[in-house]
Design an enzyme around this catalytic site. Structure first.
Site, PDB file in Angstrom:
ATOM      1  N   HIS A   1       3.896  -5.778  -1.266  1.00 32.91           N
ATOM      2  CA  HIS A   1       3.915  -4.334  -1.056  1.00 32.91           C
ATOM      3  C   HIS A   1       2.312  -3.832  -0.979  1.00 32.91           C
ATOM      4  O   HIS A   1       2.051  -2.781  -1.351  1.00 32.91           O
ATOM      5  CB  HIS A   1       4.721  -3.559  -2.120  1.00 32.91           C
ATOM      6  N   PRO A   2       1.382  -4.256  -0.158  1.00 30.81           N
ATOM      7  CA  PRO A   2       0.154  -3.733  -0.108  1.00 30.81           C
ATOM      8  C   PRO A   2      -0.082  -2.419   0.774  1.00 30.81           C
ATOM      9  O   PRO A   2       0.872  -2.536   1.927  1.00 30.81           O
ATOM     10  CB  PRO A   2      -0.691  -5.034   0.476  1.00 30.81           C
TER      11      PRO A   2
END
Length: 399
Positions: A337-338
């Site tokens: 989930h960057p």
């Protein structure tokens, strides 16, 4: 009131596994509310996840937004292509006019009539901006890249949901995914059932159940997310383990730590350097330690303990806060989930404005999770699709 009629199909799981249901019961036994809709009135609680499925298979963003329009004359999809830089109108020009890409060993260019939309994700979008001369001037000059616009926030403010997994071995539960003769038979049976009815084992998203919980009762909102997986998950599935079992992730929803993306070189085929800086802020690790404890409180409840699971040695020895912190430091990883590396905002370290237009240049927008100023308290897939829809609305309105 439920929303209907959109292109992305969201549905309840087709055939949820009995052990995923047992996890939900264990969560209720541990004192967490049952939650049938995490997008409803309250996020807190445990339950089965809704999924982007249709007909027993994954209904991806591509299936929702791209596949139905493949026949349109104004759409062309290039595969096996890697963008190398954004093209501008002249040596010192500030208007984006196209993209250069590498395909089959040859360089190609495509020209834009109106705008270029950059959607390479939180790790590669900042790299492409920097390769194109947009980013921190000192870093670009260090790699011999001509500075088109000094934008120091490119690649900064990277953050993610740090995640750690506890794995349970359950040799008797051969209906779970696993490496065994019984597992192979179950898989073959699942293939037959899926082909006949589009139900059964192969319709799983693996992380079938989970929850949003608090590290401490006094937290105003859930600060932890759980994902319960109906298989033993070791090193993102890269490490194999004989037999059957289940796993539970715990991730921190609002980390304070911030990392960065920088260039390894001016070679567009070289991957960028990524420093997630997990636990640079001590409060993140404190919350994760409590998260492991809250997760374990669920996993030892009767609904799951009756199944005879045994915690793998890599985490079982971590009992004190210090030992749990050491376990997290050794095994924590990304949950994919960057966000934040091309942050939206009006400040000097922000990269795009509220219409996703890159500061200091024209005809260029960033359309992906990299623009999020702060990570969402949940999975980033649907919010990223929303960002894309926002960009489309802006283009249609001429904004």
């Amino acid at each position: 009131m439920a929303a209907t009629g959109g292109p992305l199909n969201v549905a309840d799981l087709q055939s949820p596994h009995r052990v995923a249901r047992a996890f939900v019961e264990a969560g209720v036994q541990a004192g967490h509310p049952r939650n049938a809709d995490f997008n409803g009135a309250s996020q807190e609680g445990v339950g089965l996840y809704q999924v982007t499925h249709r007909g027993g298979e994954r209904f991806s963003a591509a299936k929702a937004y791209l596949t139905p329009h493949r026949g349109r004359p104004n759409l062309r999809v290039e595969t096996g292509a890697r963008a190398t830089r954004i093209l501008f109108d002249g040596a010192g020009g500030r208007r984006a006019v196209g993209v250069e890409f590498l395909q089959g060993g040859a360089l190609h260019t495509v020209r834009a009539r109106r705008e270029v939309l950059l959607s390479a994700g939180a790790l590669l979008s900042p790299q492409l901006l920097m390769l194109s001369g947009i980013g921190p001037a000192a870093q670009l000059q260090r790699h011999g890249i001509a500075v088109r616009h000094d934008l120091p926030g490119v690649g900064e403010h990277l953050h993610d949901h740090p995640d750690v997994v506890q794995v349970m071995d359950t040799p008797a539960l051969t209906d779970l995914f696993g490496l065994s003769l019984a597992g192979a038979r179950n898989l073959l049976g699942g293939v037959r059932e899926w082909r006949a009815r589009r139900t059964g084992l192969l319709t799983t998203n693996f992380a079938e159940a989970g929850g949003f919980i608090k590290s401490r009762p006094e937290e105003a909102a859930p600060d932890l997310q759980l994902h319960f997986v109906i298989a033993k998950l070791l090193d993102h599935g890269r490490e194999w383990s004989w037999g059957h079992g289940y796993s539970c992730h715990v991730c921190l929803l609002q980390p304070r730590s911030r990392g960065r993306v920088t260039l390894a070189s001016a070679d567009p085929q070289a991957l960028p350097l990524v420093d997630p800086a997990f636990f640079a802020d001590a409060d993140d690790l404190r919350r994760m330690v409590q998260g492991v404890r809250r997760m374990r409180e669920i996993l030892v409840q009767p609904a799951l303990s009756a199944l005879g699971g045994r915690e793998l040695a890599r985490s079982a020895g971590a009992q004190s806060d210090e030992q749990i912190a050491q376990f997290i430091a050794r095994h924590a990883d990304t949950v994919y989930h960057p966000v934040g590396s091309c942050r939206m905002g009006p400040g000097p370290l922000d990269v795009v404005d509220a219409q996703l237009r890159v500061h200091g240049v024209q005809g260029l927008r960033v359309v992906d999770a990299s623009v999020m100023p702060r990570i969402v308290s949940g999975n980033t897939n649907a919010p990223t699709i929303m960002i894309a829809e926002k960009a489309v609305d802006g283009l249609r309105a001429g904004g």
